[in-house]
Design an enzyme around this catalytic site. Sequence first.
Site, short mmCIF file in Angstrom:
data_model
loop_
_atom_site.label_atom_id
_atom_site.label_comp_id
_atom_site.label_asym_id
_atom_site.label_seq_id
_atom_site.Cartn_x
_atom_site.Cartn_y
_atom_site.Cartn_z
N CYS A 170 28.34 -10.15 -30.48
CA CYS A 170 27.33 -11.19 -30.29
C CYS A 170 27.47 -12.29 -31.35
O CYS A 170 28.04 -12.09 -32.40
CB CYS A 170 25.94 -10.60 -30.31
SG CYS A 170 25.70 -9.33 -31.51
N VAL B 234 20.14 -11.69 -43.93
CA VAL B 234 21.28 -10.80 -43.70
C VAL B 234 22.41 -11.49 -42.95
O VAL B 234 23.56 -11.46 -43.36
CB VAL B 234 20.84 -9.52 -42.95
CG1 VAL B 234 22.03 -8.65 -42.59
CG2 VAL B 234 19.82 -8.75 -43.78
N PRO C 219 32.74 -11.61 -40.65
CA PRO C 219 34.11 -11.16 -40.90
C PRO C 219 34.12 -9.67 -41.26
O PRO C 219 33.08 -9.02 -41.32
CB PRO C 219 34.52 -12.00 -42.09
CG PRO C 219 33.25 -12.24 -42.82
CD PRO C 219 32.18 -12.33 -41.78
N ILE C 220 35.27 -9.17 -41.48
CA ILE C 220 35.37 -7.76 -41.94
C ILE C 220 36.12 -7.70 -43.26
O ILE C 220 36.81 -6.73 -43.57
CB ILE C 220 36.05 -6.86 -40.87
CG1 ILE C 220 37.42 -7.40 -40.48
CG2 ILE C 220 35.17 -6.66 -39.65
CD1 ILE C 220 38.22 -6.42 -39.62
N ASP C 221 35.93 -8.75 -44.07
CA ASP C 221 36.67 -8.81 -45.35
C ASP C 221 36.32 -7.65 -46.28
O ASP C 221 37.20 -7.10 -46.96
CB ASP C 221 36.45 -10.16 -46.05
CG ASP C 221 34.97 -10.55 -46.15
OD1 ASP C 221 34.18 -10.12 -45.28
OD2 ASP C 221 34.60 -11.24 -47.10
N ARG D 10 23.22 -3.91 -23.60
CA ARG D 10 24.10 -3.34 -24.64
C ARG D 10 23.31 -2.37 -25.52
O ARG D 10 23.88 -1.47 -26.13
CB ARG D 10 24.67 -4.45 -25.52
CG ARG D 10 25.65 -5.35 -24.84
CD ARG D 10 26.23 -6.37 -25.79
NE ARG D 10 26.86 -5.74 -26.94
CZ ARG D 10 27.38 -6.42 -27.95
NH1 ARG D 10 27.33 -7.73 -27.96
NH2 ARG D 10 27.95 -5.82 -28.97
N ASN E 254 23.30 2.35 -33.03
CA ASN E 254 24.06 2.07 -34.26
C ASN E 254 24.37 3.32 -35.07
O ASN E 254 25.04 3.24 -36.10
CB ASN E 254 23.33 1.02 -35.11
CG ASN E 254 23.32 -0.32 -34.41
OD1 ASN E 254 24.03 -0.53 -33.41
ND2 ASN E 254 22.50 -1.24 -34.88
N ARG F 235 31.66 -5.99 -31.74
CA ARG F 235 32.05 -6.03 -33.16
C ARG F 235 32.23 -4.62 -33.70
O ARG F 235 33.10 -4.38 -34.54
CB ARG F 235 30.99 -6.77 -33.95
CG ARG F 235 31.17 -6.68 -35.43
CD ARG F 235 30.11 -7.44 -36.17
NE ARG F 235 30.12 -7.08 -37.58
CZ ARG F 235 30.99 -7.56 -38.46
NH1 ARG F 235 31.92 -8.39 -38.06
NH2 ARG F 235 30.95 -7.18 -39.71
C1 EPZ Z 1 25.34 -3.36 -38.36
O1 EPZ Z 1 26.22 -4.47 -38.19
C2 EPZ Z 1 24.60 -3.22 -37.04
N1 EPZ Z 1 25.55 -2.92 -35.97
C3 EPZ Z 1 23.83 -4.51 -36.73
O2 EPZ Z 1 23.08 -4.30 -35.54
C4 EPZ Z 1 22.86 -4.78 -37.87
O3 EPZ Z 1 22.20 -6.01 -37.64
C5 EPZ Z 1 23.62 -4.84 -39.21
O4 EPZ Z 1 24.37 -3.63 -39.40
C6 EPZ Z 1 22.69 -5.02 -40.39
O5 EPZ Z 1 21.78 -3.98 -40.43
C7 EPZ Z 1 26.03 -1.66 -35.85
O6 EPZ Z 1 25.69 -0.77 -36.62
C8 EPZ Z 1 26.99 -1.41 -34.74
P1 EPZ Z 1 26.85 -5.61 -41.97
P2 EPZ Z 1 27.37 -4.76 -39.30
O7 EPZ Z 1 28.29 -5.31 -42.19
O8 EPZ Z 1 27.92 -3.49 -39.81
C9 EPZ Z 1 28.35 -9.79 -43.67
C10 EPZ Z 1 22.30 -4.77 -33.38
O9 EPZ Z 1 21.55 -5.66 -32.96
N2 EPZ Z 1 29.66 -9.12 -43.78
O10 EPZ Z 1 25.81 -4.85 -42.74
O11 EPZ Z 1 28.29 -5.74 -38.71
C11 EPZ Z 1 27.94 -9.99 -42.23
O12 EPZ Z 1 28.49 -11.19 -41.72
C12 EPZ Z 1 23.39 -5.10 -34.37
O13 EPZ Z 1 22.21 -3.55 -33.06
C13 EPZ Z 1 30.71 -9.80 -44.40
O14 EPZ Z 1 30.56 -10.95 -44.82
O15 EPZ Z 1 26.48 -5.47 -40.43
C14 EPZ Z 1 26.44 -10.06 -42.35
O16 EPZ Z 1 26.06 -11.36 -42.74
C15 EPZ Z 1 23.45 -6.58 -34.67
N3 EPZ Z 1 31.91 -9.18 -44.53
C16 EPZ Z 1 26.13 -9.08 -43.49
O17 EPZ Z 1 27.35 -8.93 -44.21
C17 EPZ Z 1 32.12 -7.89 -44.09
O18 EPZ Z 1 33.24 -7.36 -44.25
C18 EPZ Z 1 25.66 -7.71 -43.01
O19 EPZ Z 1 26.65 -7.20 -42.16
C19 EPZ Z 1 31.05 -7.22 -43.45
C20 EPZ Z 1 29.84 -7.85 -43.32
#
Ligand code: EPZ
Length: 414
Positions: A114, A324, A120-122, A394, A20, A90
Amino acid sequence: MIIRGGTSLCGMVDVQGAKNAALPVMAASILLKGKKLTLKRVPDLYDIHTMSDLLRHIGITVKFKNNFMEIDVPDELNWDAPAELVRKMRASSLVLGPLLARCGKAILPLPGGCVLGSRPIDFHLKGLTKMGAEIDLNRGSVYASAGKLKGERIILDYPSVGATENLMMAAALAHGVTFIENAALEPEIVNLANVLRLMGIPVKGDGTPTIRITGVPEANSAEAEVIPDRIEAATYLIAGIITKGSVTVRGIDSGLIDAILLKLEEAGASIEIMLDEVTAKCAGPLNGVPVKTMPYPGFPTDSQPQLMAALSLALGTSVINESVFDSRLLHINEFKKMGAKIELQDSTAIVTGVSKLIGTEVRASNLRAGAALIIMGLAAEGETVVNDLCHVWRGYEGLPEKLRSLGANIELLD
Ligand code: EPZ
């Protein structure tokens, strides 16, 4: 994978580079024009190859051998990301910010990856829009365009790791200064900031809730290193604990896994820290503990399934709240097939420790759940068969070899 449980794991494994951390740093290479980024300690994982193929599709040359990566970026790039690659992972969404900054255009199918709930990516899109991007969503893809992105003050609704990274990269070539407030604090954010600084982009405040990036006209070539994978390290330490053995992980700064080590000690494991090595051992069963996953520096969601595996054999009850992701508890069903006693209440799992787990056939639903099932198989009686290991490859380089070096009895079917 067939796992014959009952052996206590003992020995030492070297920690891989962090998946990551490597993925966003690879995406940051898009900011270069006619320049080069070289990276050390890049883990050899499916996701790294997916990101490499994605960069190649964009027109970038990626050479990767023995954990060393050379990325050559031409003057002209193709800003249309291919659906079949993006849907696999993602983290592909991390090319959006740098593509917009570098080319002023990007087409990105909405990410897959996964099954961890909606994901989402909002937050990413809201920040990019504030910086001047035009974003259209249709037919499952993001169509983004921007003249010159402009520096802005962006306040994230949630300290999203991916949104922080995307906006840092978008700000790198924007006109003016960008402040990202309520930014993610993860070590992988600091790693990305270090690489951006090596590229000549002034970044301050990484690792704090407010990150300040001053846009530059062009980024420079850089040589950088990937930090160790704190989640991989935790996974092997927990494997040592659940099998009542003693496992040392080498090449990790224990500060990266403080919350995990404190929770393992609270549950009764003994932890020794020496320079860049951490050893975990546990002679008997753990005791039940409360766990709530949080953004860094809290207990990481990526270690929640692995800890739940260990706590399923604890004395007493553990209450595990996954705050989370809105559906990162699907692995409970597979755990129960092995005899774990777990009750789900909304986003909380009540784990009542049992005296033994029974090996059976289970399926990995995602990366960390797959690792957790393997850990359970190591401690279960009899044989456990874990299917759909593609998820595990992965994120875990050389997992079978590392486990065998610790004494695990595992067999890989084709
Ligand atoms: C990163 O994912 C990691 N992946 C994840 O690791 C990790 O679990 C996560 O951060 C939390 O630490 C990578 O770095 C490639 P977030 P990311 O944006 O960036 C919501 C693994 O197993 N959200 O911090 O996708 C989201 O749905 C993976 O190595 C929105 O709603 O995590 C989640 O509930 C799994 N809108 C929460 O925020 C958005 O635009 C945290 O997501 C973005 C996120």
